[in-house]
Design an enzyme around this catalytic site. Sequence first.
Site, PDB file in Angstrom:
ATOM      1  N   ALA C 239      39.506  28.868  67.873  1.00  0.00           N
ATOM      2  CA  ALA C 239      40.923  29.100  67.581  1.00  0.00           C
ATOM      3  C   ALA C 239      41.127  29.969  66.335  1.00  0.00           C
ATOM      4  CB  ALA C 239      41.633  27.760  67.409  1.00  0.00           C
ATOM      5  N   HIS C 240      42.378  30.275  66.060  1.00  0.00           N
ATOM      6  CA  HIS C 240      42.696  31.183  64.953  1.00  0.00           C
ATOM      7  C   HIS C 240      42.262  30.639  63.592  1.00  0.00           C
ATOM      8  CE1 HIS C 240      47.124  29.515  65.160  1.00  0.00           C
ATOM      9  NE2 HIS C 240      46.236  28.556  65.224  1.00  0.00           N
ATOM     10  N   ASN C 241      41.786  31.567  62.749  1.00  0.00           N
ATOM     11  CA  ASN C 241      41.414  31.258  61.359  1.00  0.00           C
ATOM     12  C   ASN C 241      40.210  30.335  61.224  1.00  0.00           C
ATOM     13  OD1 ASN C 241      44.598  31.843  61.254  1.00  0.00           O
ATOM     14  ND2 ASN C 241      43.661  32.438  59.315  1.00  0.00           N
TER      15      ASN C 241
END
Lengths: 345, 345, 345
Positions: C239-241
């Site tokens: 997922a993001h980051n």
Amino acid sequence: MEFTARQIADLLGGLVEGDPESRVSALSKIEEGKPGSLSFLANPAYTPHIYTTEASIVIIGKDLKLEKAVSPTLIRVTDAYASFAQLLEMYDTIRKNKSGIDSQVFIHPDAQIGKDVYIGSFAYIGKDAILGDRAKVYPGCYVGENTRIGNDTTLFAGVKVYSDCTIGQDVRIHAGAIIGSDGFGFAPADGGYKKVAQIGNVIIEDHVEIGAGTTIDRATLGSTIIRKGVKLDNLIQIAHNVEIGEHTVIAAQTGVAGSTHIGKNCMIGGQVGIVGHIKIADGTRIAAQSGVGSSTSENEILQGSPAFPIGEFKRSYIHFRKLPGLEQEVRTLKQKLKDLGNENS
Amino acid sequence: MEFTARQIADLLGGLVEGDPESRVSALSKIEEGKPGSLSFLANPAYTPHIYTTEASIVIIGKDLKLEKAVSPTLIRVTDAYASFAQLLEMYDTIRKNKSGIDSQVFIHPDAQIGKDVYIGSFAYIGKDAILGDRAKVYPGCYVGENTRIGNDTTLFAGVKVYSDCTIGQDVRIHAGAIIGSDGFGFAPADGGYKKVAQIGNVIIEDHVEIGAGTTIDRATLGSTIIRKGVKLDNLIQIAHNVEIGEHTVIAAQTGVAGSTHIGKNCMIGGQVGIVGHIKIADGTRIAAQSGVGSSTSENEILQGSPAFPIGEFKRSYIHFRKLPGLEQEVRTLKQKLKDLGNENS
Amino acid sequence: MEFTARQIADLLGGLVEGDPESRVSALSKIEEGKPGSLSFLANPAYTPHIYTTEASIVIIGKDLKLEKAVSPTLIRVTDAYASFAQLLEMYDTIRKNKSGIDSQVFIHPDAQIGKDVYIGSFAYIGKDAILGDRAKVYPGCYVGENTRIGNDTTLFAGVKVYSDCTIGQDVRIHAGAIIGSDGFGFAPADGGYKKVAQIGNVIIEDHVEIGAGTTIDRATLGSTIIRKGVKLDNLIQIAHNVEIGEHTVIAAQTGVAGSTHIGKNCMIGGQVGIVGHIKIADGTRIAAQSGVGSSTSENEILQGSPAFPIGEFKRSYIHFRKLPGLEQEVRTLKQKLKDLGNENS
């Protein structure tokens, strides 16, 4: 693209503190701010960063009192987070503002193409397909025969939509997602299996977002339906004849088996499995990795595989962790009782 | 396409009751029947719908007695479900009856292309690849060098088959599936990992169906093998050197680790994980979300992570749910025993 | 390609025993050796196969004593497995030694293309994208605007990399993987959700391998980072980051939620779920199907959903399996205590 503090303040209706000619060409987190970047301070826990950040411009709340001088130019606004999110969105919109039809594409002569669309190289638009106005079809997408894509909808690179499906307006489908593949239907026959033809379709309503690599099977007969505002993360599996209610959100790698109906405003964690032919009531919440084997009541919160109410699960799981101790206690009790029996006899 | 009741009855060897000129152009469930649609009634539970459906034609069993007049034209047949499934299949076959080679394709001059194939736009057929007669390769597919695709096999949009693989006859591979990617093999080296080259291939036998987004890795050496009649749902992961026996069925999002052999006629639920280097015996059944860590015996039925016999799992799980109560009882017993000990002393 | 025993021995610095003109054109396992194939014997458990294999040449350790005559030509080397792995790698390198730019591609005039690259048919290289020297982009790939692909990196068929991402050197990304799709970020608004723009990117460092169908989302702001030497199997969701530390290895179908940082040298099993916003310490190991809900300490080994130390999990699980027995014992104890109480009163 480069902007001055003055231009940004005008855009956001904010006030400049510091050099109005300060210039930025990138967005950053305040703790990672570099010269030439624009950042924001909304969470009070991050306040110390305002004194050390190298960002050239920082958006902050209009009432936030600072204890000493800061080096970035400040833009004072009512809601720093909302203003920054607005800039993010503008930036994103500009970045994705593609239009025109590339030269190496296949568009069937009987397809209907709306105004101001983007169709990237190696995209395929089948017979009788319809692309709405401002639809964006990135390179390598496939839109099967008789499939409709609504206005302002984007298919990112390599999305495949089989024939006869309907995608609404303002829908975003991320790269590699597959819409309308055959449902998994087989009838036992001659010691093996015979395929049951899957001739239904998939309907995706407006404002839906579908993650990368997610697969949504077409119905056997009728439609698999994703209602208005649903958000599906990456690598989710939606089986044939499933229906997902408005504004339900599902995290990555969850699977929903055939003919299950999920209600509105549900929140479903990642890697959840939901069996077929049940009803998940409106507002149900399901913890990650749970397995739901039966219908739920409104606003229930579930965990476990098989899942049951989350409070009960958590209590049971605490005792599961302590099971060796419990077993030891029972053994001790047994011995004591035996001793006591012996004493008594 | 529009058909009259008379035409359909002739096709199915059925008898018309009502207007033989009644016309339909769509198939529907009886409870969703609309004018112009054809439906069927096989499940007695759905009998009440026959009196209210708006379907124009309904296929029903030849012996079913109705209590009052119905509005649709009826077609009486021996087995309503089988007759309807036959129509579904005919419809599906017509719908997918594509042939010809689109203009924007890459076909290596050394590839062998069979008769009456379909090769859609932006498909790539590599050097020495072989496409069997009536094979269908939808837009955006990739068939690597020296890969063979059997007669009557379909690769839907965007399927990628790496080099040197063999796909049998009458196989259907759904959009986005990946066949023949490198197995996940690395040897520790210098504090990191060094890749172990994966030079085997994937063999898929006849009558197999593979779901959207499923990945099947090539063997390190030798072959990853999917035997005759296997059905794999969407987003399944099959690791290198796995073998899956005839007519085994696996539901979505299940993963099988390297070198595991799965027997014939197994039924494996969704989101199951199976470790590497074990043997799953013929006829094994595994409940959804289970984790299988060791070889199984024939016809075993397993559940849990790690998995054990399903009856035992279900009993243990019932007690897991009641664990807080059990712990409470043990505490009570302990107190009582203490009291009893005190009384006795 | 055909080689003699003498040529192979020269290549490996080994000694020939038997006919130096014996020829091979394929590699095989010793137990599956066919005439014309080259095999190896490293594991003593496989020694009996040396007397029965039909392989024409076998690589064996220089000190291995054989009990009777064998039919294949032998090549004696210091480390039979290492020598064979070296051949596998050479074979694999030759097989993938593609170069040149196919005719039906899209390369933006502002893209920078390195020396000796391979760009397959229907690949798309966007504006300002950079392809390093000897990079290979297989058919149907998409490299978005301003994305950089390092030297000696391979994107297999149909990989999609969104705009503004950075892929290092000597990286392999398998077919169907998606890099840089939007993170799953939505803020509640008006009874539904409003998208939070995802304007960060993905950075993949050198020597990383990414499996088929794996999805890696771009950061909301900043970067999702996959550090040097990381190996990701198929159908993984990042997922993001998220940040994944050097030389960490993750098995298939695992998911990592937003903003979680995973340390160096971790080993994470298949179908694991890791919640967002936590830190997985260096050297953490996580058993397959576990669910990790909180940060870990260095070198911890975890299992369960939710996960806890693996030794404790295994003990608890043994007692979970025996729960019906434990409950029965408690019932018996209760009865005995009651009897004892009655006797005493």
